[in-house]
Design a protein around this motif. Structure first.
Motif, PDB file in Angstrom:
ATOM      1  N   ALA A  40      15.155  76.070   1.949  1.00 35.53           N
ATOM      2  CA  ALA A  40      16.533  75.579   1.981  1.00 35.53           C
ATOM      3  C   ALA A  40      17.152  75.590   3.376  1.00 35.53           C
ATOM      4  CB  ALA A  40      17.397  76.394   1.019  1.00 35.53           C
ATOM      5  N   VAL A  41      16.951  76.655   4.143  1.00 34.83           N
ATOM      6  CA  VAL A  41      17.598  76.746   5.456  1.00 34.83           C
ATOM      7  C   VAL A  41      17.154  75.594   6.354  1.00 34.83           C
ATOM      8  CG1 VAL A  41      17.799  78.103   7.564  1.00 34.83           C
ATOM      9  CG2 VAL A  41      17.963  79.237   5.347  1.00 34.83           C
ATOM     10  N   ILE A  42      15.858  75.373   6.416  1.00 33.03           N
ATOM     11  CA  ILE A  42      15.336  74.332   7.308  1.00 33.03           C
ATOM     12  C   ILE A  42      15.612  72.937   6.765  1.00 33.03           C
ATOM     13  CG2 ILE A  42      13.208  73.334   8.227  1.00 33.03           C
ATOM     14  CD1 ILE A  42      12.183  76.106   8.640  1.00 33.03           C
ATOM     15  N   ASP A  43      15.432  72.740   5.462  1.00 34.08           N
ATOM     16  CA  ASP A  43      15.604  71.397   4.919  1.00 34.08           C
ATOM     17  C   ASP A  43      17.063  70.954   4.866  1.00 34.08           C
ATOM     18  OD1 ASP A  43      12.923  70.995   4.758  1.00 34.08           O
ATOM     19  OD2 ASP A  43      12.893  70.500   2.630  1.00 34.08           O
ATOM     20  N   ARG A  44      17.981  71.898   4.758  1.00 34.86           N
ATOM     21  CA  ARG A  44      19.392  71.515   4.882  1.00 34.86           C
ATOM     22  C   ARG A  44      19.679  71.045   6.303  1.00 34.86           C
ATOM     23  NH1 ARG A  44      21.832  76.781   1.720  1.00 34.86           N
ATOM     24  NH2 ARG A  44      21.156  76.183  -0.384  1.00 34.86           N
ATOM     25  N   ALA A  45      19.077  71.717   7.259  1.00 40.69           N
ATOM     26  CA  ALA A  45      19.238  71.289   8.651  1.00 40.69           C
ATOM     27  C   ALA A  45      18.626  69.907   8.860  1.00 40.69           C
ATOM     28  CB  ALA A  45      18.582  72.307   9.589  1.00 40.69           C
ATOM     29  N   TRP A  46      17.471  69.657   8.244  1.00 43.55           N
ATOM     30  CA  TRP A  46      16.830  68.342   8.346  1.00 43.55           C
ATOM     31  C   TRP A  46      17.744  67.259   7.773  1.00 43.55           C
ATOM     32  CZ3 TRP A  46      12.501  66.940  10.888  1.00 43.55           C
ATOM     33  CH2 TRP A  46      11.989  65.666  10.640  1.00 43.55           C
ATOM     34  N   ARG A  47      18.283  67.514   6.578  1.00 42.79           N
ATOM     35  CA  ARG A  47      19.208  66.559   5.948  1.00 42.79           C
ATOM     36  C   ARG A  47      20.393  66.273   6.847  1.00 42.79           C
ATOM     37  NH1 ARG A  47      22.854  69.189   1.530  1.00 42.79           N
ATOM     38  NH2 ARG A  47      23.463  70.221   3.475  1.00 42.79           N
ATOM     39  N   ASP A  48      20.982  67.305   7.434  1.00 39.92           N
ATOM     40  CA  ASP A  48      22.174  67.122   8.255  1.00 39.92           C
ATOM     41  C   ASP A  48      21.842  66.437   9.580  1.00 39.92           C
ATOM     42  OD1 ASP A  48      23.561  68.321   6.222  1.00 39.92           O
ATOM     43  OD2 ASP A  48      23.562  70.302   7.146  1.00 39.92           O
ATOM     44  N   GLY A  49      20.633  66.684  10.102  1.00 39.30           N
ATOM     45  CA  GLY A  49      20.205  65.972  11.303  1.00 39.30           C
ATOM     46  C   GLY A  49      20.053  64.487  11.048  1.00 39.30           C
ATOM     47  N   LEU A  50      19.513  64.134   9.874  1.00 36.58           N
ATOM     48  CA  LEU A  50      19.416  62.723   9.497  1.00 36.58           C
ATOM     49  C   LEU A  50      20.798  62.091   9.420  1.00 36.58           C
ATOM     50  CD1 LEU A  50      16.787  62.788   6.574  1.00 36.58           C
ATOM     51  CD2 LEU A  50      16.368  62.253   8.984  1.00 36.58           C
ATOM     52  N   ALA A  51      21.743  62.843   8.865  1.00 35.76           N
ATOM     53  CA  ALA A  51      23.090  62.296   8.671  1.00 35.76           C
ATOM     54  C   ALA A  51      23.793  62.014  10.000  1.00 35.76           C
ATOM     55  CB  ALA A  51      23.926  63.260   7.827  1.00 35.76           C
ATOM     56  N   VAL A  52      23.714  62.944  10.951  1.00 40.34           N
ATOM     57  CA  VAL A  52      24.398  62.706  12.226  1.00 40.34           C
ATOM     58  C   VAL A  52      23.702  61.587  13.011  1.00 40.34           C
ATOM     59  CG1 VAL A  52      25.400  65.019  12.407  1.00 40.34           C
ATOM     60  CG2 VAL A  52      23.162  64.576  13.425  1.00 40.34           C
ATOM     61  N   ALA A  53      22.386  61.476  12.855  1.00 36.84           N
ATOM     62  CA  ALA A  53      21.662  60.375  13.504  1.00 36.84           C
ATOM     63  C   ALA A  53      22.068  59.046  12.890  1.00 36.84           C
ATOM     64  CB  ALA A  53      20.157  60.584  13.376  1.00 36.84           C
ATOM     65  N   ALA A  54      22.232  59.018  11.560  1.00 37.14           N
ATOM     66  CA  ALA A  54      22.674  57.790  10.895  1.00 37.14           C
ATOM     67  C   ALA A  54      24.053  57.379  11.393  1.00 37.14           C
ATOM     68  CB  ALA A  54      22.686  57.990   9.382  1.00 37.14           C
ATOM     69  N   ASP A  55      24.936  58.357  11.568  1.00 38.58           N
ATOM     70  CA  ASP A  55      26.279  58.062  12.098  1.00 38.58           C
ATOM     71  C   ASP A  55      26.181  57.445  13.488  1.00 38.58           C
ATOM     72  OD1 ASP A  55      27.422  59.082   9.813  1.00 38.58           O
ATOM     73  OD2 ASP A  55      27.909  61.036  10.691  1.00 38.58           O
ATOM     74  N   ALA A  56      25.351  58.054  14.328  1.00 39.95           N
ATOM     75  CA  ALA A  56      25.212  57.552  15.701  1.00 39.95           C
ATOM     76  C   ALA A  56      24.626  56.147  15.722  1.00 39.95           C
ATOM     77  CB  ALA A  56      24.333  58.502  16.512  1.00 39.95           C
ATOM     78  N   LEU A  57      23.609  55.913  14.909  1.00 43.62           N
ATOM     79  CA  LEU A  57      22.968  54.591  14.884  1.00 43.62           C
ATOM     80  C   LEU A  57      23.868  53.546  14.229  1.00 43.62           C
ATOM     81  CD1 LEU A  57      19.327  55.669  13.979  1.00 43.62           C
ATOM     82  CD2 LEU A  57      20.114  54.734  16.164  1.00 43.62           C
ATOM     83  N   ASN A  58      24.612  53.941  13.193  1.00 41.30           N
ATOM     84  CA  ASN A  58      25.521  52.990  12.537  1.00 41.30           C
ATOM     85  C   ASN A  58      26.629  52.537  13.479  1.00 41.30           C
ATOM     86  OD1 ASN A  58      24.227  52.692  10.076  1.00 41.30           O
ATOM     87  ND2 ASN A  58      25.285  54.435   9.139  1.00 41.30           N
ATOM     88  N   GLU A  59      27.038  53.416  14.386  1.00 41.41           N
ATOM     89  CA  GLU A  59      28.036  53.023  15.386  1.00 41.41           C
ATOM     90  C   GLU A  59      27.519  51.892  16.269  1.00 41.41           C
ATOM     91  OE1 GLU A  59      29.303  56.305  17.735  1.00 41.41           O
ATOM     92  OE2 GLU A  59      30.204  57.400  16.055  1.00 41.41           O
ATOM     93  N   LYS A  60      26.191  51.809  16.394  1.00 41.39           N
ATOM     94  CA  LYS A  60      25.579  50.789  17.248  1.00 41.39           C
ATOM     95  C   LYS A  60      25.001  49.624  16.447  1.00 41.39           C
ATOM     96  CE  LYS A  60      24.302  54.289  20.690  1.00 41.39           C
ATOM     97  NZ  LYS A  60      23.185  54.947  21.421  1.00 41.39           N
TER      98      LYS A  60
END
Length: 379
Positions: A40-60
């Protein structure tokens, strides 16, 4: 009445067509993650990393003009639950690609039918074991030997210890690392005098640690993630093993802090540079870390960035693959991922090719410790 039915039918057709347009304008990424259970600790971090990357890419503009949508399914850190989630994301959600977490057994169990669906798998974990499944999978995890080598090198160069014990859990990743630990020890002038296993949810490891101590092991090379590292640290202290060192696998910084608070300067861990940002010098790697932290820190100022940085890097590689493919077709993205030029990421540098589906080819790891309330490089 006829006109009314005609209007209703027309409205339903328009709604269906609009739904198809919206779907066509969306790039769906499926992610099987262990949001509960040992990962859970690592995979929650993985999920949240995907989310912030999606935000950054969606801005572009997203992926080739399509807005990125992340669809997650909790596999509860169990392979059978991973299979259910993967099947749902293929059949019901109709994802374009998978970017899944660190539960190796779950990714292995799903690999055959993901391959049949001709969808690429970007993975936090090691690659599936079958060659034909590996053709569709790309690992963003450093080769297991890099973690072992970093710890063995530290023991060889910085201590007088020459006998070590390996403490490992039964996951595929840990079993692979255990084997490497046996093979590589002699290269560093070390002897593995004991090998002990534990379950990720074990509340006590004093028996295993006692055996390692009785065999003459001066250091425990622990293979496995999560709270079990903290348990091992507490048990070493409880047993009064005042000279025994504990060297942990790469993990979330919160785990390192807890174990470090228990064992002090006898606890060490494997860390990528992003986990020890004060050690970075100006250059491409620091630029990549800063680009990631620009999005990560405002949202999660108190959380460890390491595993989220790997997820971020996987999304940046995807964006570059899409630019090369000029298509969101699964096979086109698979082929294009193999052609992405060397990418300097926030976690490590990634080099994929047709024959190289494990992206990290150079050892990025430092050995860290917990001192004065923060994670620092161990001298």
């Amino acid at each position: 009445m006829y006109k009314r039915h005609l209007l209703v039918a027309t409205a339903m057709t328009v709604m269906a067509f609009s739904g198809e347009v919206r779907a066509a304008e969306t790039f769906k990424i499926g992610s099987s993650v262990g949001l509960t259970g040992y990962a859970a600790v690592i995979d929650r971090a993985w999920r949240d990393g995907l989310a912030v990357a999606a935000d950054a890419l969606n801005e572009k503009g997203g992926i080739l003009g399509k807005k990125i949508e992340i669809i997650t399914e909790d596999n509860k850190s169990q392979p059978q639950d991973a299979v259910v989630g993967y099947r749902k994301m293929i059949s019901s959600d109709q994802v374009n690609l998978f970017d899944s977490g660190c539960v190796s057994a779950g990714n292995f169990a799903a690999a055959a039918f993901v391959m049949q669906a001709k969808l690429p798998m970007y993975l936090c974990s090691i690659l599936p074991q079958r060659d034909n499944e590996q053709e569709w999978a790309f690992s963003f995890l450093a080769p297991p030997k890099f973690e072992i080598e970093a710890r063995y090198r530290y023991i060889e160069e910085k201590t007088s210890i020459r006998k070590v014990g390996i403490l490992y859990d039964p996951t595929p990743y840990a079993l692979m690392m255990k084997g490497l630990g046996e093979q590589l020890a002699k290269d560093f002038g070390l002897e593995v005098v004991a090998q002990e296993t534990y379950k990720p949810d074990d509340a006590d490891m004093t028996v295993q640690l006692g055996r390692i101590n009785a065999a003459g092991g001066g250091a425990v090379v622990k293979i496995g993630q999560g709270g079990s590292t903290v348990t091992a640290a507490k048990n070493i202290k409880q047993l009064g093993l005042d000279k025994m060192l504990l060297l942990s696998s790469n993990d979330d910084g919160s785990i390192f802090q807890q174990a470090g608070q228990v064992l002090g300067d006898r606890f060490f861990f494997v860390a990528p540079p992003v986990q020890l940002p004060k050690q970075l010098k100006p250059g491409p790697a620091k630029d990549a870390v800063d680009a990631f932290l620009k999005y990560w820190k405002p949202k999660y100022p108190d959380r460890d960035p390491a595993n989220s940085a790997r997820a971020w890097d996987s999304m940046m590689v995807l964006a570059k693959a899409a630019e090369i493919a000029k298509s969101t077709d699964g096979k086109a993205l698979r082929d294009a991922t193999q052609k992405v030029p060397s990418y300097v990421g926030a976690y490590a540098t990634f080099n994929f090719s047709e024959k190289q589906h494990v992206g990290i080819t150079e050892n990025p790891f430092l050995i860290g410790k917990f001192a004065n309330g923060e994670l620092v490089v161990a001298e």
